[in-house]
Design a protein around this motif. Structure first.
Motif, PDB file in Angstrom:
ATOM      1  N   CYS A 108       6.298  -4.704   6.962  1.00 59.28           N
ATOM      2  CA  CYS A 108       7.399  -3.814   6.579  1.00 59.28           C
ATOM      3  C   CYS A 108       6.880  -2.394   6.370  1.00 59.28           C
ATOM      4  CB  CYS A 108       8.028  -4.254   5.265  1.00 59.28           C
ATOM      5  SG  CYS A 108       8.691  -5.915   5.306  1.00 59.28           S
ATOM      6  N   VAL A 109       7.787  -1.472   6.534  1.00 56.20           N
ATOM      7  CA  VAL A 109       7.473  -0.097   6.206  1.00 56.20           C
ATOM      8  C   VAL A 109       8.654   0.478   5.443  1.00 56.20           C
ATOM      9  CG1 VAL A 109       8.360   0.739   8.436  1.00 56.20           C
ATOM     10  CG2 VAL A 109       6.749   2.147   7.129  1.00 56.20           C
ATOM     11  N   MET A 110       8.359   1.323   4.480  1.00 59.21           N
ATOM     12  CA  MET A 110       9.417   2.042   3.778  1.00 59.21           C
ATOM     13  C   MET A 110       8.989   3.501   3.760  1.00 59.21           C
ATOM     14  SD  MET A 110      11.032   1.181   0.069  1.00 59.21           S
ATOM     15  CE  MET A 110      12.787   1.347  -0.180  1.00 59.21           C
ATOM     16  N   LYS A 119       0.845  -1.204   0.000  1.00 53.18           N
ATOM     17  CA  LYS A 119       0.000   0.000   0.000  1.00 53.18           C
ATOM     18  C   LYS A 119       0.868   1.237   0.000  1.00 53.18           C
ATOM     19  CE  LYS A 119      -4.099  -1.862   2.206  1.00 53.18           C
ATOM     20  NZ  LYS A 119      -3.525  -3.111   2.744  1.00 53.18           N
ATOM     21  N   HIS A 120       0.640   2.078  -0.991  1.00 51.04           N
ATOM     22  CA  HIS A 120       1.350   3.354  -1.037  1.00 51.04           C
ATOM     23  C   HIS A 120       0.420   4.384  -0.418  1.00 51.04           C
ATOM     24  CE1 HIS A 120       4.476   5.810  -3.503  1.00 51.04           C
ATOM     25  NE2 HIS A 120       4.277   6.306  -2.301  1.00 51.04           N
ATOM     26  N   HIS A 121       0.638   4.706   0.834  1.00 52.34           N
ATOM     27  CA  HIS A 121      -0.261   5.597   1.572  1.00 52.34           C
ATOM     28  C   HIS A 121      -0.166   7.013   1.016  1.00 52.34           C
ATOM     29  CE1 HIS A 121      -2.078   7.553   5.101  1.00 52.34           C
ATOM     30  NE2 HIS A 121      -2.686   6.383   5.262  1.00 52.34           N
ATOM     31  N   THR A 122      -1.256   7.774   1.171  1.00 60.09           N
ATOM     32  CA  THR A 122      -1.247   9.160   0.662  1.00 60.09           C
ATOM     33  C   THR A 122      -0.158   9.998   1.342  1.00 60.09           C
ATOM     34  OG1 THR A 122      -3.002   9.568   2.247  1.00 60.09           O
ATOM     35  CG2 THR A 122      -3.659   9.349  -0.037  1.00 60.09           C
ATOM     36  N   SER A 123       0.264   9.585   2.511  1.00 63.12           N
ATOM     37  CA  SER A 123       1.341  10.305   3.204  1.00 63.12           C
ATOM     38  C   SER A 123       2.677  10.127   2.475  1.00 63.12           C
ATOM     39  CB  SER A 123       1.472   9.782   4.629  1.00 63.12           C
ATOM     40  OG  SER A 123       1.846   8.412   4.594  1.00 63.12           O
ATOM     41  N   GLY A 124       2.734   9.135   1.574  1.00 62.71           N
ATOM     42  CA  GLY A 124       3.981   8.882   0.863  1.00 62.71           C
ATOM     43  C   GLY A 124       4.722   7.673   1.410  1.00 62.71           C
ATOM     44  N   ASP A 137      12.098  -2.125   8.949  1.00 61.46           N
ATOM     45  CA  ASP A 137      12.229  -0.771   8.419  1.00 61.46           C
ATOM     46  C   ASP A 137      13.134  -0.856   7.184  1.00 61.46           C
ATOM     47  OD1 ASP A 137      13.372   2.391   9.891  1.00 61.46           O
ATOM     48  OD2 ASP A 137      12.736   1.865   7.863  1.00 61.46           O
ATOM     49  N   CYS A 138      12.539  -0.694   6.000  1.00 57.43           N
ATOM     50  CA  CYS A 138      13.292  -0.954   4.768  1.00 57.43           C
ATOM     51  C   CYS A 138      14.028   0.298   4.307  1.00 57.43           C
ATOM     52  CB  CYS A 138      12.357  -1.413   3.668  1.00 57.43           C
ATOM     53  SG  CYS A 138      11.470  -2.896   4.122  1.00 57.43           S
ATOM     54  N   ILE A 139      15.280   0.080   4.026  1.00 58.96           N
ATOM     55  CA  ILE A 139      16.090   1.203   3.543  1.00 58.96           C
ATOM     56  C   ILE A 139      16.168   1.168   2.023  1.00 58.96           C
ATOM     57  CG2 ILE A 139      18.421   2.197   3.598  1.00 58.96           C
ATOM     58  CD1 ILE A 139      18.429   0.798   6.526  1.00 58.96           C
ATOM     59  N   SER A 140      16.329  -0.054   1.488  1.00 57.21           N
ATOM     60  CA  SER A 140      16.345  -0.173   0.037  1.00 57.21           C
ATOM     61  C   SER A 140      15.663  -1.471  -0.375  1.00 57.21           C
ATOM     62  CB  SER A 140      17.784  -0.135  -0.483  1.00 57.21           C
ATOM     63  OG  SER A 140      18.430  -1.336  -0.134  1.00 57.21           O
ATOM     64  N   MET A 141      15.259  -1.509  -1.625  1.00 57.48           N
ATOM     65  CA  MET A 141      14.531  -2.685  -2.115  1.00 57.48           C
ATOM     66  C   MET A 141      14.875  -2.921  -3.581  1.00 57.48           C
ATOM     67  SD  MET A 141      10.536  -3.557  -1.682  1.00 57.48           S
ATOM     68  CE  MET A 141       9.913  -2.008  -2.205  1.00 57.48           C
ATOM     69  N   GLN A 142      15.152  -4.164  -3.935  1.00 55.91           N
ATOM     70  CA  GLN A 142      15.475  -4.520  -5.315  1.00 55.91           C
ATOM     71  C   GLN A 142      14.570  -5.666  -5.760  1.00 55.91           C
ATOM     72  OE1 GLN A 142      17.640  -2.863  -7.140  1.00 55.91           O
ATOM     73  NE2 GLN A 142      18.271  -1.574  -5.399  1.00 55.91           N
ATOM     74  N   ARG A 158       5.191   3.759   2.534  1.00 57.37           N
ATOM     75  CA  ARG A 158       4.709   2.503   1.934  1.00 57.37           C
ATOM     76  C   ARG A 158       4.657   1.422   2.993  1.00 57.37           C
ATOM     77  NH1 ARG A 158       8.719   4.852  -0.296  1.00 57.37           N
ATOM     78  NH2 ARG A 158       8.444   5.999  -2.234  1.00 57.37           N
ATOM     79  N   TYR A 159       3.538   0.721   3.037  1.00 56.05           N
ATOM     80  CA  TYR A 159       3.377  -0.375   3.992  1.00 56.05           C
ATOM     81  C   TYR A 159       3.125  -1.648   3.206  1.00 56.05           C
ATOM     82  CZ  TYR A 159       2.660   3.629   7.039  1.00 56.05           C
ATOM     83  OH  TYR A 159       2.826   4.801   7.705  1.00 56.05           O
ATOM     84  N   PHE A 160       3.780  -2.722   3.612  1.00 54.12           N
ATOM     85  CA  PHE A 160       3.582  -3.989   2.908  1.00 54.12           C
ATOM     86  C   PHE A 160       4.026  -5.155   3.789  1.00 54.12           C
ATOM     87  CE2 PHE A 160       8.099  -4.270   1.865  1.00 54.12           C
ATOM     88  CZ  PHE A 160       8.494  -2.935   1.877  1.00 54.12           C
ATOM     89  N   THR A 161       3.876  -6.339   3.239  1.00 50.10           N
ATOM     90  CA  THR A 161       4.292  -7.540   3.961  1.00 50.10           C
ATOM     91  C   THR A 161       5.286  -8.281   3.094  1.00 50.10           C
ATOM     92  OG1 THR A 161       2.079  -7.667   4.895  1.00 50.10           O
ATOM     93  CG2 THR A 161       3.437  -9.626   5.086  1.00 50.10           C
ATOM     94  N   LEU A 162       6.336  -8.780   3.724  1.00 46.85           N
ATOM     95  CA  LEU A 162       7.264  -9.670   3.023  1.00 46.85           C
ATOM     96  C   LEU A 162       6.937 -11.064   3.505  1.00 46.85           C
ATOM     97  CD1 LEU A 162      10.989  -8.470   2.928  1.00 46.85           C
ATOM     98  CD2 LEU A 162       9.383  -8.791   1.038  1.00 46.85           C
TER      99      LEU A 162
END
Lengths: 402, 69
Positions: free
Chosen positions: A56-58, A36-41, A92-97, A43-47
């Motif tokens: 997870c949160v980014m 989910k890309h929240h309107t606040s900017g 807390d995700c710093i980067s994602m590939q 991102r919340y998701f599950t791995l």
């Protein structure tokens, strides 16, 4: 034995220390879900993988180099943090590939390709959805909003039906087999059409509709099937195999009630109006024919001539011989019977045979008088006379002979 | 069951078909007057029955057991 009690905060603080210090920065590989890309900017998701998942949160300040989508396998760098206020931990995700395409998508594409090759999606084998089904089968979860939406929609649009509901598992283990069995059950329950589906959910939630087992059951069904899985944007294998795909369960309910109660009521009104117009038309046509007698001039002329001849015969008869007289009397009888025959042609005589005469202001309508909508006329029948408002007129197909 | 109120053994769809049929027979006007009046009356009664049936119609929900057949 008894230990000293600690506060919740103290315990949470200890856990936070253990997790955050103990694990530190990690690189994790897993599948994206519920992104989910929240309107606040943020991102919340599950791995997740086959057996576990981690929230997870980014944060907004960190941008992935691609557009994340559910089902993708990704490699994430981050650290475990504890959110003390709710006693929850997250990554807390710093980067994602991206790590290639997610396994589910690969499986989906492969099955789709296989089934397409086997002709499961051929437009030529799609059955037509009946226009006015009497028994509508529904295979979905008994508890979801989907089943309520469908029943309410059908009730509103066309309540003259029986809904056969087969409560069905629509996600998780065993769901695919249950969906397939539900299709066979509804077929056995002699429904005219069936809807299989569920409301929206994650790609995993909808996955039960992406299996060969469900595809086979749809393919084998003798009853037309509408597939309504998730939202507009969700497309499943079931959607491809089904005879029709509805964007949502409510849309599916609308498809099986293509003819609404109001439509039918309206068409009954139209048909009965047409029937009444036809019969009125026919009767007025008959009275037109009767009207040419009612006009009476022809008849009057014939009668006058008859009377004149009878008079002459009378005059003559007094002067000629009795032999001749008998002859003449014989002829008179013949003329009398002709007159009797003519009497049956009296303008109103046809009434006794079921015909009617159209009059206006107590006088038969003239032959050449053309009726128009809005005219008020009297229809005289044997038993009664009715005042009638002309609704429509068409030229007669039959020209009366003058 | 709302089915019980159906005026004849014909389904609603069949009844509506019969109505259409009567309407087109009357439209062609080839039958004798008596015959036309007869089917006109039949049509009007059928229409009335259909309207009453639809007015009273209620969805019936049959639930199948989830264990399969």
């Amino acid at each position: 034995m008894q230990e000293e009690a600690v506060s919740v905060s103290e315990l949470t603080h200890a856990i936070k220390g253990l997790l955050e210090e103990g694990i530190g920065s990690v690189v994790v590989v897993g599948e994206l879900s519920n992104f989910k890309h929240h309107t606040s900017g943020h991102r919340y998701f599950t791995l997740k993988d086959a057996t576990s998942q981690i929230p997870c949160v980014m944060w907004r300040s960190r941008n992935p180099s691609f557009r994340p989508e559910d089902g993708m396998r990704v490699v994430v760098t981050g650290k475990v943090t504890v959110y003390a206020a709710q006693g929850k931990y997250q990554l807390d995700c710093i980067s994602m590939q991206p790590e290639g395409i997610g396994d589910l998508y690969v499986a989906f594409e492969k099955l789709k390709r296989d089934l397409a090759e086997r002709g499961y999606f051929d437009p030529s084998r799609k059955r037509r959805i009946p226009v006015m089904p009497q028994r509508i089968g529904i295979a979905t979860s008994e508890t979801g909003a989907a089943v309520r939406d469908m029943i309410t929609t059908i009730e509103r649009r066309f309540p003259a039906v029986t809904i056969v509901l087969r409560p069905t598992l629509v996600q998780g283990e065993g769901a695919s087999s249950d969906i397939a069995q539900a299709i066979r059950d509804l077929e056995a329950a002699r429904v005219d059409v069936m809807i299989i589906g569920r409301g929206g959910g994650s790609i995993e939630d909808l996955w039960s509709f992406n299996t060969l087992e469900v595809a086979d059951a749809i393919f084998a069904s003798a009853v037309p099937i509408i597939s309504a899985v998730g939202h507009e944007t969700d497309v499943t294998i079931a959607d491809f195999v089904a005879d029709m795909r509805a964007a949502t369960p409510t849309a599916a309910a609308e498809l099986v009630t293509a003819t609404t109660l109001n439509d039918i009521m309206y068409s009954i009104d139209l048909v009965t109006d047409a029937m009444s117009a036809s019969i009125a038309d026919h009767i007025s046509h008959l009275s037109e024919i009767a009207g040419s007698f009612a006009d009476g001039r022809a008849l009057r002329r014939i009668t006058e001539r008859m009377q004149l001849r009878a008079q002459r015969i009378q005059d003559l008869s007094s002067r000629i011989s009795s032999a001749l007289l008998r002859n003449i009397q014989q002829r008179r009888r013949e003329i009398d019977s002709s007159a009797a025959l003519l009497a049956t042609l009296h303008p109103l005589a046809p009434l006794s045979r079921g015909y009617a005469v159209v009059e206006r202001n107590g006088k038969p309508l003239e032959m050449d008088h053309v009726l128009e909508p809005g005219d008020i006329v009297q229809v005289r029948r044997q038993t009664e006379t009715s005042t009638v408002l002309v609704q429509t007129t068409q030229p007669s197909t039959l020209q009366s002979n003058q | 069951m709302s089915k019980a109120t159906a005026p004849t053994t014909l389904s609603l769809e069949q009844q509506l078909k019969r109505l259409e049929e009567i309407s087109s027979l009357l439209d062609r006007g080839e039958l004798p007057l008596d015959e036309q009046l007869k089917i006109y009356e039949e049509g009007m009664l059928l229409a009335k029955a259909c309207r009453e049936y639809l007015d009273k119609a209620q969805v019936t929900v049959e639930k199948l057991s989830a264990t399969g057949s």
